[in-house]
Scaffold this motif. Sequence first.
Motif, PDB file in Angstrom:
ATOM      1  N   GLN A 171       2.192 -17.413  40.624  1.00 35.44           N
ATOM      2  CA  GLN A 171       1.138 -17.404  41.639  1.00 35.44           C
ATOM      3  C   GLN A 171       0.744 -18.815  42.041  1.00 35.44           C
ATOM      4  O   GLN A 171       0.787 -19.736  41.230  1.00 35.44           O
ATOM      5  N   ARG A 172       0.347 -18.964  43.298  1.00 39.62           N
ATOM      6  CA  ARG A 172      -0.243 -20.229  43.741  1.00 39.62           C
ATOM      7  C   ARG A 172      -1.721 -20.203  43.345  1.00 39.62           C
ATOM      8  O   ARG A 172      -2.350 -19.136  43.337  1.00 39.62           O
ATOM      9  N   THR A 173      -2.241 -21.361  43.039  1.00 41.89           N
ATOM     10  CA  THR A 173      -3.657 -21.459  42.702  1.00 41.89           C
ATOM     11  C   THR A 173      -4.370 -22.237  43.793  1.00 41.89           C
ATOM     12  O   THR A 173      -3.916 -23.325  44.177  1.00 41.89           O
ATOM     13  N   LEU A 174      -5.441 -21.670  44.285  1.00 42.82           N
ATOM     14  CA  LEU A 174      -6.286 -22.389  45.238  1.00 42.82           C
ATOM     15  C   LEU A 174      -7.502 -22.877  44.461  1.00 42.82           C
ATOM     16  O   LEU A 174      -8.233 -22.083  43.869  1.00 42.82           O
ATOM     17  N   ILE A 175      -7.658 -24.198  44.430  1.00 46.13           N
ATOM     18  CA  ILE A 175      -8.824 -24.804  43.767  1.00 46.13           C
ATOM     19  C   ILE A 175      -9.733 -25.253  44.902  1.00 46.13           C
ATOM     20  O   ILE A 175      -9.285 -25.958  45.814  1.00 46.13           O
ATOM     21  N   TYR A 176     -10.994 -24.827  44.868  1.00 50.36           N
ATOM     22  CA  TYR A 176     -11.803 -25.029  46.074  1.00 50.36           C
ATOM     23  C   TYR A 176     -13.285 -25.245  45.730  1.00 50.36           C
ATOM     24  O   TYR A 176     -13.762 -24.808  44.682  1.00 50.36           O
ATOM     25  N   PRO A 177     -14.002 -25.905  46.630  1.00 48.16           N
ATOM     26  CA  PRO A 177     -15.448 -26.081  46.417  1.00 48.16           C
ATOM     27  C   PRO A 177     -16.185 -24.759  46.607  1.00 48.16           C
ATOM     28  O   PRO A 177     -15.700 -23.871  47.302  1.00 48.16           O
ATOM     29  N   GLU A 178     -17.357 -24.664  45.990  1.00 49.32           N
ATOM     30  CA  GLU A 178     -18.046 -23.363  45.927  1.00 49.32           C
ATOM     31  C   GLU A 178     -18.435 -22.784  47.284  1.00 49.32           C
ATOM     32  O   GLU A 178     -18.602 -21.583  47.415  1.00 49.32           O
ATOM     33  N   LYS A 186      -8.758 -19.601  42.367  1.00 50.49           N
ATOM     34  CA  LYS A 186      -8.319 -18.234  42.629  1.00 50.49           C
ATOM     35  C   LYS A 186      -6.796 -18.232  42.650  1.00 50.49           C
ATOM     36  O   LYS A 186      -6.176 -19.185  43.128  1.00 50.49           O
ATOM     37  N   LEU A 187      -6.201 -17.162  42.110  1.00 48.92           N
ATOM     38  CA  LEU A 187      -4.740 -17.054  42.034  1.00 48.92           C
ATOM     39  C   LEU A 187      -4.243 -15.966  42.978  1.00 48.92           C
ATOM     40  O   LEU A 187      -4.887 -14.932  43.134  1.00 48.92           O
TER      41      LEU A 187
END
Length: 257
Positions: free
Chosen positions: A69-76, A58-59
């Motif tokens: 933008q920062r990107t959040l990479i995350y588990p589902e 998500k940005l």
Amino acid sequence: MNIYQHFRPEERDFIDQAIGWKEYVEHSYAPKLTDFLDPREQQIVKTIIGSHSEVKWKLFGGNNGAERQRTLIYPEYLEPDTEDFQISLFELVYAKKFISIEHRQVLGSLMSLGLKRGKFGDILLKGDQVQFYAAAEIADYVRMNLESIGRAGISLKEISLLDAIQPEEVWKELSVTASSLRLDTMISALYNISRQKSQLYVQQGAVKVNWTKIENPAFECGEGDIISVRGLGRSKIATIEGKTKKEKWRVIAGRQK
């Protein structure tokens, strides 16, 4: 499949980094927050993570129209919210009656603090109001060390993200066709000028792609690229839709009004 073949050779280090972020989230089952990324870097992250079922992205850059933008990479299992992006918003306090402050002065002063560009998001200006986004982890450092912009003495006030200036920049969407994705061809199509003239702009050092000067007319453009031509303004390539029946590329782009 060789992931690198879809990107530029000079993007290889960033691609490796993005693959590392994805693998970290897969194996640790914990989220990873990036620095502020430019639109091209955002595009690369989206491509690498894709619609992978176990890893999401998500940005957010402080407001919905943010460029960096920062990107959040995350588990589902996670449901991210605004706080997870750890973004601070500062407003400049200065003698507005006597001084005018420009975007490049703000950027120059932020860069002189010895921090990476990725620690700062968009710089917002409207009239004499000046704001900028910063990564929350460096907010205290910035507050203590940023005392002037150009020759102007300033102080900083941290404010709510809800009080951000609404950017005055308006992008006008356009659909163009181009015989190739070469930089000179794209400039010609986006700005409606001759190929000869666009080549001249490139060769004279008047063109930047993603904030880097490009002097090679044959440079190949890609999705997410921001192209700026001195005197003509900025464009961004939103989507490359493929080829028409006449073998021309159909591109959806934005031109800054």
